[in-house]
Design an enzyme around this catalytic site. Structure first.
Site, PDB file in Angstrom:
ATOM      1  CG  HIS A 186      41.370-101.397  50.658  1.00 36.94           C
ATOM      2  ND1 HIS A 186      40.172-100.798  50.963  1.00 36.94           N
ATOM      3  CD2 HIS A 186      41.126-102.730  50.693  1.00 36.94           C
ATOM      4  CE1 HIS A 186      39.255-101.720  51.181  1.00 36.94           C
ATOM      5  NE2 HIS A 186      39.823-102.909  51.029  1.00 36.94           N
ATOM      6  CD  GLU A 235      34.485-107.238  52.551  1.00 37.54           C
ATOM      7  OE1 GLU A 235      34.706-106.913  53.732  1.00 37.54           O
ATOM      8  OE2 GLU A 235      35.122-106.739  51.591  1.00 37.54           O
ATOM      9  CG  ASP A 256      40.757-106.998  51.100  1.00 39.57           C
ATOM     10  OD1 ASP A 256      39.943-107.890  51.355  1.00 39.57           O
ATOM     11  OD2 ASP A 256      40.523-105.781  51.249  1.00 39.57           O
TER      12      ASP A 256
END
Length: 346
Positions: A322, A221, A187
């Site tokens: 995450h 982001e 990510d």
């Protein structure tokens, strides 16, 4: 029909995740992307926030599209230099302290020197601390053990470390023979790699796009505002290429492309979503529709900023987002195929 080589994309992803780039300190990885595109002679410019915009003129230059993926990652900052020579952290991005316990890290000083360490509970040793397993994993209890002979705040500062220095986490990237890719920061560097390989194919094969298309490699982001600006007035469709989140109640998996229908910001544009599904069906792309309850993208940030655009979100499925992330080359391939056909669609 030839798509970008997925194995080459995975190798590029490995290069990207190996470059430290916590939100707020992304110069090195943006330069890497800039050099990649420069070799292809693609027009690029940096915005004032440090992100990179690449533009490929299309047949219709009065109507634009924008796709975005982000190179900034989770990370931390030195919050306090403790009297015992260890560091207290302040987190960058939305994750929990337990997901970095025992992780190797790197502190970058203001002069650019990089010093390694390990993120540990203060009460790590079970031979010393009775509550080692029960103590809460939080800012007060966790610290960085620096790989240097230091026993005081003064000795740490003599190394050049100060409050505000960025801390990045070891990605621990592995590419397995059976197609799995394990690493922190998939990510969203998996999607950045996908976009870069697509741009490479468009340029080398001289594929004419129907509309002028901008590719924003955003760098904020994870803290909420990477892709909310630099959107041309001619931009009609804005597609965030991020990740599909997996877990209980989710349809997303590691083998398909995830098309988001709604996240914490609300529904994505219904017509655009249906268009992406139609493209996937027409081209035998394996996809899943999903809702991400605790998620926001650059596309939702762009909508919040007042841009009059149609917005969407797709991406490869990422397990344990995450934290200790994993995906599969099949998901990279399906995301690439959907984007390949979308970019050439009218």
């Amino acid at each position: 029909m030839t798509y970008p080589n997925a194995k080459e994309t995975v190798q590029l992803i490995k290069d990207l995740v190996s470059i430290p780039s916590p939100s707020g300190n992304t110069y090195e990885v943006i330069s890497f992307v800039e050099n990649f595109l420069s070799e292809l002679k693609v027009e690029t410019k940096r915005n004032r926030k440090g992100g990179l915009i690449a533009t490929i003129p299309g047949k219709d230059q009065g109507t634009h599209r924008m796709l975005t993926a982000h190179v900034d990652t989770l990370g931390a900052m030195v919050k306090e230099i403790k009297s015992n020579g260890r560091l207290k952290l302040d987190l960058i991005g939305g994750f929990r302290y337990n997901s970095i316990e025992g992780e190797y890290c790197e502190i970058e000083t203001a002069t650019g020197e990089k010093i390694t360490g390990t993120i540990l509970m203060h009460q790590t040793s079970v031979h010393v601390y009775k509550d080692a397993g029960k103590a809460e994993r939080n800012q007060d209890n966790m610290e960085v053990r620096i790989d240097a002979k230091v026993h005081s705040a003064k000795e740490v500062r003599e190394l050049g470390i100060e409050v505000g220095d960025f801390v990045s986490f070891d990605p621990r990237v592995q590419i397995l023979p059976n197609g799995y890719i394990k690493s922190r920061h998939l990510d969203d560097k998996a999607s950045v790699g996908i976009l870069l390989e697509l741009i490479k194919q468009i340029v080398t094969e001289q594929i004419e796009l129907p509309y002028t298309t901008h590719f924003l490699i955003s760098n904020n982001e994870e803290i909420g505002y990477g892709g909310n600006s630099n959107i041309t007035p001619e931009t009609v469709e804005y597609l965030a290429v991020d990740m599909g989140a997996m877990g209980d109640g989710q349809t997303t998996d590691e083998y398909t492309v995830s098309i988001c229908v709604k996240d914490a910001s609300g529904p994505y544009h219904y017509g655009f979503r249906k268009k992406l599904v139609e493209i996937a069906k027409e081209n035998d792309v394996d996809y899943k529709l999903d809702i991400y309850p605790y998620y926001g993208s650059d596309a939702s940030a762009a909508i919040r900023s007042g841009n009059d655009i149609v917005h969407g979100l797709i991406g490869p499925g990422i397990d344990s987002s995450h934290a200790f992330e994993r995906t599969h080359i099949s998901s990279i391939e399906n995301t690439t195929k959907l984007l390949y056909h979308y970019l050439q669609s009218s």
